[in-house]
Design a protein around this motif. Structure first.
Motif, PDB file in Angstrom:
ATOM      1  N   GLN A 325       0.777  -1.205   0.078  1.00 41.72           N
ATOM      2  CA  GLN A 325       0.093   0.006  -0.118  1.00 41.72           C
ATOM      3  C   GLN A 325       1.079   1.276  -0.066  1.00 41.72           C
ATOM      4  O   GLN A 325       0.661   2.230  -0.801  1.00 41.72           O
ATOM      5  CB  GLN A 325      -0.941   0.111   1.247  1.00 41.72           C
ATOM      6  CG  GLN A 325      -1.956   1.147   1.347  1.00 41.72           C
ATOM      7  CD  GLN A 325      -2.804   1.434   0.048  1.00 41.72           C
ATOM      8  OE1 GLN A 325      -3.248   0.397  -0.425  1.00 41.72           O
ATOM      9  NE2 GLN A 325      -2.893   2.627  -0.255  1.00 41.72           N
ATOM     10  N   TYR A 328       2.117   1.925  -3.329  1.00 42.51           N
ATOM     11  CA  TYR A 328       1.180   2.485  -4.104  1.00 42.51           C
ATOM     12  C   TYR A 328       1.045   4.046  -4.002  1.00 42.51           C
ATOM     13  O   TYR A 328       0.990   4.796  -4.948  1.00 42.51           O
ATOM     14  CB  TYR A 328      -0.065   1.797  -4.123  1.00 42.51           C
ATOM     15  CG  TYR A 328      -1.354   2.366  -5.239  1.00 42.51           C
ATOM     16  CD1 TYR A 328      -1.331   1.753  -6.473  1.00 42.51           C
ATOM     17  CD2 TYR A 328      -2.018   3.265  -4.651  1.00 42.51           C
ATOM     18  CE1 TYR A 328      -2.246   2.032  -7.390  1.00 42.51           C
ATOM     19  CE2 TYR A 328      -2.995   3.763  -5.756  1.00 42.51           C
ATOM     20  CZ  TYR A 328      -3.224   3.162  -7.160  1.00 42.51           C
ATOM     21  OH  TYR A 328      -3.926   3.814  -7.909  1.00 42.51           O
ATOM     22  N   GLU A 329       0.967   4.450  -2.713  1.00 35.23           N
ATOM     23  CA  GLU A 329       0.856   5.752  -2.368  1.00 35.23           C
ATOM     24  C   GLU A 329       1.936   6.582  -2.879  1.00 35.23           C
ATOM     25  O   GLU A 329       1.819   7.731  -3.175  1.00 35.23           O
ATOM     26  CB  GLU A 329       0.692   5.839  -0.865  1.00 35.23           C
ATOM     27  CG  GLU A 329      -0.773   5.326  -0.399  1.00 35.23           C
ATOM     28  CD  GLU A 329      -0.938   5.068   1.372  1.00 35.23           C
ATOM     29  OE1 GLU A 329       0.063   5.483   1.761  1.00 35.23           O
ATOM     30  OE2 GLU A 329      -1.698   4.618   1.547  1.00 35.23           O
ATOM     31  N   ARG A 330       3.283   5.782  -2.918  1.00 35.26           N
ATOM     32  CA  ARG A 330       4.337   6.668  -3.046  1.00 35.26           C
ATOM     33  C   ARG A 330       4.695   7.072  -4.584  1.00 35.26           C
ATOM     34  O   ARG A 330       5.153   8.087  -5.048  1.00 35.26           O
ATOM     35  CB  ARG A 330       5.748   5.985  -2.684  1.00 35.26           C
ATOM     36  CG  ARG A 330       7.055   6.806  -2.748  1.00 35.26           C
ATOM     37  CD  ARG A 330       8.107   6.262  -1.751  1.00 35.26           C
ATOM     38  NE  ARG A 330       9.179   6.968  -1.810  1.00 35.26           N
ATOM     39  CZ  ARG A 330      10.322   6.890  -1.097  1.00 35.26           C
ATOM     40  NH1 ARG A 330      10.284   5.915  -0.311  1.00 35.26           N
ATOM     41  NH2 ARG A 330      11.553   7.496  -1.112  1.00 35.26           N
ATOM     42  N   ASN A 332       2.123   5.928  -6.909  1.00 35.94           N
ATOM     43  CA  ASN A 332       0.940   5.929  -7.610  1.00 35.94           C
ATOM     44  C   ASN A 332       0.721   4.614  -8.605  1.00 35.94           C
ATOM     45  O   ASN A 332      -0.053   4.684  -9.625  1.00 35.94           O
ATOM     46  CB  ASN A 332       0.572   7.264  -8.430  1.00 35.94           C
ATOM     47  CG  ASN A 332      -0.777   7.401  -8.945  1.00 35.94           C
ATOM     48  OD1 ASN A 332      -1.827   7.152  -8.172  1.00 35.94           O
ATOM     49  ND2 ASN A 332      -1.098   8.172  -9.979  1.00 35.94           N
ATOM     50  N   GLN A 333       1.119   3.593  -8.278  1.00 37.84           N
ATOM     51  CA  GLN A 333       0.900   2.361  -9.062  1.00 37.84           C
ATOM     52  C   GLN A 333       1.373   1.247  -8.340  1.00 37.84           C
ATOM     53  O   GLN A 333       2.099   1.219  -7.409  1.00 37.84           O
ATOM     54  CB  GLN A 333       1.940   2.461 -10.508  1.00 37.84           C
ATOM     55  CG  GLN A 333       3.414   2.556 -10.307  1.00 37.84           C
ATOM     56  CD  GLN A 333       4.000   2.762 -11.527  1.00 37.84           C
ATOM     57  OE1 GLN A 333       3.802   1.621 -12.421  1.00 37.84           O
ATOM     58  NE2 GLN A 333       4.880   3.653 -11.612  1.00 37.84           N
ATOM     59  N   SER A 334       0.931   0.080  -8.614  1.00 37.02           N
ATOM     60  CA  SER A 334       1.311  -1.104  -7.715  1.00 37.02           C
ATOM     61  C   SER A 334       2.468  -1.702  -8.173  1.00 37.02           C
ATOM     62  O   SER A 334       2.976  -1.298  -8.963  1.00 37.02           O
ATOM     63  CB  SER A 334      -0.078  -2.207  -8.085  1.00 37.02           C
ATOM     64  OG  SER A 334       0.370  -2.875  -9.527  1.00 37.02           O
TER      65      SER A 334
END
Length: 380
Positions: A325, A328-330, A332-334
């Motif tokens: 998670q 993703y937050e850092r 903007n993608q998985s």
């Protein structure tokens, strides 16, 4: 925002055969002038980023050997640090140390200057191997120094061990491990030997004079390390680091979290505002550069793809692994989107696993960590 400060003290009374860090023999060096230059570089960075200095959580004195300095020199260095960093906010203030240099007056200077954690370079409890490494202490020095450190008030003490050494046997490794664990310290680090360029061992290796253990024996040493640490309730929180509860190295975790930190001193490296940098290494060059207002010789703006790579191969060193998670937050993608066709094959091979929203190495994966990490290098 930078979370830590690394300060490099590049002086040694003895150069170890395996060390490739920026270092100089202590004798006849401008040590006092160097300490003042470190203070000046702290001042420069404090002026550039006062808000970051106000939020720093850790300080780490590395080397070289910080304890090569006299008690008076250590006190001066620590007083300079306190001019720019609010010591009361520091959660962890570590100094590296050699067992045969850490006298009681130096220990007092360290603890009075705010240092609350010691990281001692023991490496082995086998005298033959210590001599082979170029170390100058003996086991009595280690025991005495730990006792003295506890007496003056240190409770957070770590020691480093090494395995995969020239001519090292499994019996020697197990004996060193047992002696170390008998000390009942809150933290241990254990590293396999890497033969680095510009070291005495590198010269010997190229001449065929460095008889190293086989990869199979080195792997077995690592397996024994993990078993013994687990048996003694030492949690493996990183590939090479083990700790009791609440005694993980906070400063080193900054590196593994791919967070930012200041690097101060000759040859030091830092990571600030998305830029990785390194300072001048030679003492004269470094001190001249500080006087001119900037000790840096190289700067590199870290691209998004490089940052994602670093997030993976640094974060996977931690036993907990990489928080998906947070990735993703850092970015903007998985992780799967950033590294297509990488994660699933590694999971199928039994080298990676998912647990509690983290992607992490399996126990099998820890033995081939570098192979796993290399899979997360993107084509530039």
């Amino acid at each position: 925002m930078a979370r830590g400060i690394y300060i490099h003290i590049p002086f040694c009374h003895q150069i170890c055969n395996y060390c490739d860090f920026n270092k100089f023999y202590f004798a006849n060096q401008p040590v006092d002038d160097y300490i003042e230059a470190v203070g000046q570089e702290l001042h420069i960075w404090h002026q550039r980023s006062p808000e970051s200095f106000a939020q720093v959580e850790t300080i780490f004195l590395g080397g070289g050997t910080p304890t090569a300095l006299s008690a008076q020199q250590l006190s001066r260095l620590l007083s300079l640090i306190q001019q720019y960093v609010p010591i009361q906010q520091i959660k962890e203030f570590t100094s590296e140390a050699n067992p045969d240099e850490l006298t009681e007056d130096k220990l007092i200077a360290l603890i009075e200057g705010g240092v609350n954690r010691l990281s001692m370079g023991v490496q082995s409890f086998d005298l033959t191997l210590l001599h082979r490494l170029g170390r100058t202490h003996n086991n009595g020095d280690v025991f005495h120094t730990i006792d003295t450190a506890k007496k003056v008030g240190f409770t957070n003490i770590s020691i480093d061990l090494m395995y995969g050494l020239p001519d090292q046997t499994m019996a020697q490794w197990q004996q060193s491990l047992q002696t170390a664990l008998d000390l009942q310290l809150p933290h241990y680090s254990a590293y396999s030997l890497l033969v680095e360029p510009k070291t005495i061992f590198y010269i010997e290796y190229n001449k065929g004079r460095l008889p190293l253990p086989t990869p199979e024996l080195e792997a077995q040493m690592y397996r024994i390390l993990m078993q013994e640490m687990d048996k003694h309730q030492m949690h493996q929180y990183e590939i090479s680091n083990f700790a009791k509860a609440n005694h993980q190295s906070l400063h080193n975790t900054i590196y593994w979290d791919n967070d930012e930190y200041f690097g101060i001193g000759a040859g030091a490296h830092g990571y600030v505002n998305g830029i990785r940098y390194s300072n001048h290494g030679p003492l004269k060059k470094y001190m001249e550069a500080v006087q001119e207002g900037d000790a840096r010789i190289h700067e590199h703006i870290v691209s998004m793809s490089e940052c994602m790579e670093e997030q993976m191969f640094l974060g996977l060193r931690k036993t907990a692994g990489v928080n998906e998670q947070q990735f993703y937050e850092r970015f903007n993608q998985s992780i799967e989107t950033a590294f297509p066709k990488v994660v699933t094959p590694l999971i199928e091979q039994g080298l990676l696993e998912r647990q509690a929203s983290h992607l992490r190495l399996t126990k099998q994966g820890r033995f081939v960590g570098n192979t796993v990490f290399s899979q997360f290098l993107l084509e530039q």
